[in-house]
Design a protein around this motif. Structure first.
Motif, short mmCIF file in Angstrom:
data_model
loop_
_atom_site.label_atom_id
_atom_site.label_comp_id
_atom_site.label_asym_id
_atom_site.label_seq_id
_atom_site.Cartn_x
_atom_site.Cartn_y
_atom_site.Cartn_z
N THR A 389 -41.02 -27.97 63.43
CA THR A 389 -40.22 -27.44 62.33
C THR A 389 -39.66 -26.06 62.66
O THR A 389 -38.50 -25.75 62.35
N PHE A 390 -40.47 -25.22 63.30
CA PHE A 390 -40.02 -23.89 63.70
C PHE A 390 -38.84 -24.00 64.68
O PHE A 390 -37.86 -23.25 64.57
N ALA A 391 -38.93 -24.95 65.59
CA ALA A 391 -37.84 -25.15 66.56
C ALA A 391 -36.57 -25.59 65.86
O ALA A 391 -35.46 -25.13 66.20
N VAL A 392 -36.70 -26.46 64.85
CA VAL A 392 -35.52 -26.92 64.12
C VAL A 392 -34.85 -25.75 63.40
O VAL A 392 -33.62 -25.58 63.47
N PHE A 393 -35.63 -24.91 62.72
CA PHE A 393 -35.05 -23.78 62.00
C PHE A 393 -34.50 -22.71 62.94
O PHE A 393 -33.59 -21.98 62.57
#
Length: 408
Positions: A389-393
């Protein structure tokens, strides 16, 4: 930002969320009178989520068309609240399973028709740069609905189930009516402010046009943000759903004690959500969401490192603060990337599609990893999902910098 305006919008949202919280708390028990299978009960309870995914984008776009009229979105909200109150109040009167399912279906259909529209009201009265702070106060109010639902369950359900099911919809109709009466007068002024600098023709005549624009937008920032909303909402739903069995399986505590692990998190959310909204206004919504994800992951790693009841409670509290950052900023960020001010209701519906889908699938996805690795590794598995999720954001932040939104 007018404090009274935010208060009245918050009151309308508080009213509908009180009904939904009581619905989630008591309808499963009502279904148990007719159905013994937990799977069937879960499927029936998931009916409202499926209806929301279908209905809310359409109703959001319809409300966008009404938003520029004198009455604004309010007719959908007021009529929806009055109609939804009827099947909700009839739930304890259902004497057969088909009657009960009919009431559940009718409530899910009508309540979803105005749920997203109510959440969009803040965009009609508050300037874009102030919406994050307004959301902080609204989310703080919404978190109190859990307490209201619990009090009704504690004080009324055992005495009169029919009265208990009548209280939330009556409160909803009264509160929505009061908000409509106060804010309906201010809609014309709010409309002129919202339309300033946004006089272009509206190319979005249907949800399909909105979706086509979402997919074809060159930077893909909005599409990635939808994926990020799906991931974060799914992580949060998974943590909430599986913490209690984690407590009984790994911590060796009772079911009641395991359920109480979430209490410090709820308190932390309530205390921190408004200050986090103000901090987000200073630092930027997307940056704060990334910080929130990092804090969420840190909380999960604390729980994995020390599997005791005390550390698990601290872990959930830290993760709850991280989720509070997302709760305040997720919808506001999607609004800020919308192509113009005339599709904010439709984008609220898209937010619901992403978050509801994540909440539906998140517990199952984390449950698969638990089956593969065991309950002891649940928090670590969730942290790995958090890293995705951090990578997506991170991608959303980079690509949104290339976009020049007109909605904020």
């Amino acid at each position: 930002m007018s404090g009274s305006t935010v208060l009245w919008v918050a009151l309308a949202i508080f009213a509908q969320e009180s009904v939904w919280n009581f619905y989630d708390a008591q309808v499963p028990a009502q279904l148990r009178n007719f159905v013994s299978s937990a799977t069937v009960i879960g499927l029936i309870m998931g009916l409202d989520t499926g209806l929301g995914v279908i209905i809310q984008p359409w109703m959001g776009l319809m409300s966008d068309r009404l938003a520029r009229r004198r009455s604004g979105r309010w007719p959908i909200v007021a009529a929806g609240a009055c109609v939804a109150a009827v099947p909700f109040a009839l739930i304890p009167w259902a004497t057969t399973l088909p009657m009960l399912i009919l009431c559940v279906f009718a409530f899910g259909l009508t309540a979803n028709s105005f749920k997203g529209v109510t959440e969009t009201l803040i965009s009609d009265y508050v300037a874009p740069q102030q919406r994050g702070r307004a959301q902080g106060f609204i989310k703080a109010g919404v978190s109190l609905t859990i307490i209201v639902s619990a009090l009704i369950s504690l004080l009324v359900v055992d005495r009169s189930l029919k009265a208990a099911f009548a209280i939330p919809p009556i409160l909803m109709v009264i509160m929505v009516g009061l908000s409509y009466r106060i804010l309906g007068r201010r809609h014309t002024t709010a409309l002129r402010r919202a339309d300033a600098g946004d006089e272009q023709a509206d190319p979005f005549s249907s949800p399909w046009a909105v979706l086509k624009d979402l997919v074809q937008e060159p930077s893909r920032a909005r599409l990635l943000l939808m994926a990020g909303i799906f991931c974060f909402a799914g992580m949060w739903a998974a943590l909430r759903s599986l913490t209690t069995p984690y407590g009984t399986e790994v911590l060796g505590i009772s079911r009641g004690a395991a359920g109480g692990i979430a209490l410090p998190g709820a308190i932390a959310f309530l205390i921190c959500v408004v200050p986090l909204a103000y901090l987000s206004h200073r630092l930027g919504e997307l940056r704060m969401i990334r910080y929130g994800i990092a804090l969420f992951i840190a909380g999960l790693l604390v729980g994995y490192a020390e599997p005791t009841p005390a550390f698990t409670a601290v872990s959930v509290a830290i993760a709850s603060i991280g989720y509070a950052v997302f709760s305040v900023n997720g919808l506001v960020t999607l609004w800020s990337l919308a192509p113009n001010n005339r599709v904010l209701g439709a984008y609220t519906g898209l937010y619901t599609v992403a978050s509801a889908s994540g909440m539906a699938l998140g517990p199952a996805l984390l449950g698969v990893t638990v089956d593969l690795t065991g309950w002891r590794y649940m928090f670590l598995n969730a942290a790995l999902f958090g890293a995705v999720t951090f990578a997506v954001f991170t991608l959303v932040t980079r690509r949104s910098a290339r976009t020049a939104p007109t909605a904020s």
